[in-house]
Design an enzyme around this catalytic site. Structure first.
Site, PDB file in Angstrom:
ATOM      1  N   HIS A 101     -13.050   5.634  -3.114  1.00  0.00           N
ATOM      2  CA  HIS A 101     -12.010   4.811  -2.492  1.00  0.00           C
ATOM      3  C   HIS A 101     -12.200   3.323  -2.803  1.00  0.00           C
ATOM      4  CE1 HIS A 101      -8.477   4.703  -0.195  1.00  0.00           C
ATOM      5  NE2 HIS A 101      -8.964   4.078   0.860  1.00  0.00           N
ATOM      6  N   TYR A 145      -9.255   0.633  -4.866  1.00  0.00           N
ATOM      7  CA  TYR A 145      -8.676  -0.656  -4.468  1.00  0.00           C
ATOM      8  C   TYR A 145      -8.218  -1.505  -5.652  1.00  0.00           C
ATOM      9  CZ  TYR A 145      -8.580  -0.439   0.525  1.00  0.00           C
ATOM     10  OH  TYR A 145      -8.213  -0.124   1.811  1.00  0.00           O
ATOM     11  N   CYS A 181      -5.654  -0.829  -6.720  1.00  0.00           N
ATOM     12  CA  CYS A 181      -4.239  -0.905  -6.307  1.00  0.00           C
ATOM     13  C   CYS A 181      -3.844  -2.361  -6.087  1.00  0.00           C
ATOM     14  CB  CYS A 181      -4.012  -0.101  -5.035  1.00  0.00           C
ATOM     15  SG  CYS A 181      -4.887  -0.758  -3.592  1.00  0.00           S
ATOM     16  N   CYS A 189      -3.750   7.374  -1.666  1.00  0.00           N
ATOM     17  CA  CYS A 189      -5.055   7.476  -2.341  1.00  0.00           C
ATOM     18  C   CYS A 189      -6.137   8.024  -1.414  1.00  0.00           C
ATOM     19  CB  CYS A 189      -5.496   6.111  -2.844  1.00  0.00           C
ATOM     20  SG  CYS A 189      -4.161   5.094  -3.441  1.00  0.00           S
ATOM     21  N   GLU A 212      -6.393  -5.603   4.729  1.00  0.00           N
ATOM     22  CA  GLU A 212      -6.838  -4.291   4.255  1.00  0.00           C
ATOM     23  C   GLU A 212      -7.813  -4.457   3.085  1.00  0.00           C
ATOM     24  OE1 GLU A 212      -3.903  -1.656   2.540  1.00  0.00           O
ATOM     25  OE2 GLU A 212      -4.852   0.056   3.493  1.00  0.00           O
ATOM     26  N   THR A 215      -4.193   4.791   7.412  1.00  0.00           N
ATOM     27  CA  THR A 215      -3.179   4.479   6.407  1.00  0.00           C
ATOM     28  C   THR A 215      -2.257   5.675   6.186  1.00  0.00           C
ATOM     29  OG1 THR A 215      -4.645   2.930   5.307  1.00  0.00           O
ATOM     30  CG2 THR A 215      -2.893   3.870   3.975  1.00  0.00           C
ATOM     31  N   GLU A 219      -0.282   1.552   9.061  1.00  0.00           N
ATOM     32  CA  GLU A 219      -1.538   1.951   9.686  1.00  0.00           C
ATOM     33  C   GLU A 219      -1.233   2.318  11.136  1.00  0.00           C
ATOM     34  OE1 GLU A 219      -2.121  -0.666   7.394  1.00  0.00           O
ATOM     35  OE2 GLU A 219      -3.317   0.669   6.130  1.00  0.00           O
ATOM     36  N   CYS A 267       0.857  -1.194   0.000  1.00  0.00           N
ATOM     37  CA  CYS A 267       0.000   0.000   0.000  1.00  0.00           C
ATOM     38  C   CYS A 267       0.888   1.237   0.000  1.00  0.00           C
ATOM     39  CB  CYS A 267      -0.887  -0.028   1.247  1.00  0.00           C
ATOM     40  SG  CYS A 267      -1.694   1.533   1.604  1.00  0.00           S
TER      41      CYS A 267
HETATM   42 FE1  SF4 Z   1      -3.317   1.833  -0.003  1.00  0.00          FE
HETATM   43 FE2  SF4 Z   1      -4.730   0.836  -2.011  1.00  0.00          FE
HETATM   44 FE3  SF4 Z   1      -5.884   2.393  -0.142  1.00  0.00          FE
HETATM   45 FE4  SF4 Z   1      -4.191   3.380  -1.989  1.00  0.00          FE
HETATM   46  S1  SF4 Z   1      -6.229   2.463  -2.338  1.00  0.00           S
HETATM   47  S2  SF4 Z   1      -4.227   3.883   0.164  1.00  0.00           S
HETATM   48  S3  SF4 Z   1      -2.691   1.744  -2.129  1.00  0.00           S
HETATM   49  S4  SF4 Z   1      -4.994   0.342   0.128  1.00  0.00           S
HETATM   50 FE    FE Z   2      -6.751   1.592   2.624  1.00  0.00          FE
END
Ligand code: SF4
Ligand code: FE
Length: 519
Positions: free
Chosen positions: A313, A317, A319, A125, A467, A212, A278, A121
């Site tokens: 958000h 994810y 990500c 974001c 997460e 985060t 975190e 992570c």
């Molecule tokens: Fe982390 Fe993914 Fe959340 Fe971005 S979207 S802060 S990389 S968990």
């Molecule tokens: Fe997150």
């Protein structure tokens, strides 16, 4: 610039509200690291105050992951920077307010790339999604109430863009007894709240959980975590606070196998350079000057804010598909090192992993492509598809992790330590018996096992698995949103029409035209 308060603030606190300038503004990952030094934060980890988080071996990998967002902006500006009408120039994409559908889509493409590069992570974001949600909510709140939050927010975002800062969006409250609303809790501080209101600002108290990247941020923006009742005015607060504020305390969350970062060597960490972060934030009666307040008592805007933020958000994810790419690569590579790359069941499992990974990405991208302009002029993604994306994320990475462990074999969990590999007595024996396919150095094989362990059981399993389950809302939160958007009556009318139960009427014809998920 100084805050518009007449209050006597200690000079070291007044300085923080004066929007500190980083000279020169942060550009590279190295600049970013320098910007975090010497801040004297109140950070606690393993029972001790951390003097300099940047140099703490357990924290540093999480800082490296954020630094990667800066370096990507320099290496691939078309991907990781974007035009900002606020700043009248290109800015880091994590700080941009999306001005087109393409901007929203490119957020996803950047997130996947950063997931591939870091395997963890990269933490930035949350701020991006908070700014984008607040942009339209403050605009609409001002139109309804004659408040002036939107102009303040625009000014704050412009400042963050100019300085290229990291913003932590802080939403999740401790929540206490989940069956009770904020105003019904035995301890009223279990949701962040205003404890004093004055014309020049507010004093706030409470805590935010699982935050985060908060210690790696320059500012945090606190927001309400759920729909509020009219009598819960004190909980309807959105405010920016400098991370250096002495009224903030950060208590670091432990990660599985985290203390391997304190051991000699790098192999046993699996991914020694990058990790997530975190922490719990305690907010101890912090006075926030008015110009940093973006919602103050307008309870009816808490729900739209939570919905728009989570819509952004939950598709952020994607990500995790970047991490999925790394894990699929690790599984394929270890199969090769094990000499089974061509086994049909291995190829089949890799296809299954890719299918699951791309299913997540497809839903996230679709949500972004279905973005629509808001009244404020920025773009908001599709809520239903975002929730489907995140709901997939609560499941598929677990299956990808299972398949990676299946492909790799039990050494993922039984591998002797790096110390045993280098020990003169055990090392030679291990190098003999840990051999895989001819020509593959034992250390390469060991490193791959450790990476898979890291992502599925160790430090980065926090980001890749837990997460994925709970970040941006636990699975049930998505099911509620999916149910809300389900529009069963419309679907039932479609079925009745085709089954010949009801002859077509103007209303059912209209419904049959409007049943696309995003309509
Ligand atoms: Fe982390 Fe993914 Fe959340 Fe971005 S979207 S802060 S990389 S968990
Ligand atoms: Fe997150």
């Amino acid at each position: 610039m100084t805050p518009s308060t007449t209050r006597e603030l200690p000079p070291e606190v007044a300085r923080l509200w004066a929007k500190p300038r980083y000279a020169p503004p942060i550009r590279s990952g190295e600049d970013y690291l320098a910007s975090l030094r010497g801040r004297d934060l109140r950070v606690y980890l393993l029972g001790e105050r951390v003097r300099e988080p940047v140099d703490h071996p357990l924290i540093r990998p999480s800082i490296n992951a954020v630094a990667a967002t800066y370096d990507l902006a320099l290496a691939q500006p078309e991907l990781a920077t974007a035009w900002s009408s606020l700043a009248n120039r290109r800015v880091n994409r994590f700080l941009q307010i999306a001005e087109s559908v393409e901007d929203v889509v490119l957020q996803n493409k950047m997130q996947r790339r950063l997931g591939q590069l870091t395997g963890t992570c990269f933490q930035r974001c949350v701020g991006m999604d908070a700014f984008n949600a607040l942009y339209s909510v403050t605009y609409e709140c001002d139109a309804a109430h004659g408040t002036s939050y939107h102009a303040r927010l625009r000014e704050f975002i412009r400042y963050c863009q100019e300085e290229n800062l990291v913003i932590g969006g802080a939403m999740t409250d401790p929540k206490g007894d989940r069956s009770k609303a904020p105003s019904e809790q035995e301890d009223p501080d279990l949701y962040v709240r205003v404890v004093e209101r004055a014309p020049d600002g507010v004093v706030i108290r409470g805590a935010k959980m699982h935050q985060t990247g908060c210690i790696n941020s320059h500012w945090i923006v606190v927001m309400p975590t759920l729909r509020l009742r009219p009598e819960e005015r004190d909980y309807a607060i959105v405010a920016a606070i400098p991370v250096e504020h002495p009224g903030l305390t950060f208590i670091y969350g432990r990660q599985s196998c985290d203390t391997r970062a304190l051991e000699a060597g790098t192999i046993d960490q699996g991914n020694a350079f990058y990790a997530g972060q975190e922490a719990m934030i305690i907010i101890d009666d912090v006075f926030v000057p008015a110009e940093f307040i973006f919602l103050n008592g307008e309870t009816e805007w808490a729900a739209p804010l939570v919905e728009r933020f989570t819509a952004f958000h939950r598709r952020s994810y994607v990500c995790k598909t970047g991490l999925g790419d790394v894990l699929i690569g690790a599984a394929a590579q270890i199969a090769d090192y094990n000499g089974v790359a061509n086994a049909s069941h291995i190829r089949e499992k890799l296809v299954e992993m890719a299918h699951l990974n791309e299913t997540i990405y497809g839903a996230g991208l679709a949500s972004s492509y279905e973005s629509r302009p808001t009244a404020a002029g920025n773009y908001q993604n599709d809520d239903l598809l975002a929730n489907v994306c995140k709901h997939n994320v609560t499941r598929f990475p677990f299956e990808l992790a299972r398949l990676a462990q299946d492909i790799a074999g039990a050494l993922v969990a039984t591998m002797p330590s790096e110390g045993d590999l280098t020990n003169p007595e055990t090392g030679p024996v291990l190098r003999k018996y840990l051999k895989g396919r001819a020509g593959v150095p034992v250390e390469h094989r060991v490193r791959l096992f450790r990476l898979i362990e890291n992502m599925t059981l160790g430090r980065n399993a926090v980001g890749y698995l837990t997460e994925s389950m709970h970040g941006a809302g636990s699975p049930q939160a998505q099911r509620i949103q999916i149910q809300r958007a389900l529009n069963l009556e419309e679907k039932k009318a479609l079925a009745r029409r085709l089954a010949g139960i009801e002859p077509p009427t103007p209303a059912s014809e209209e419904a049959s035209r409007g049943c696309l998920p995003s309509a």
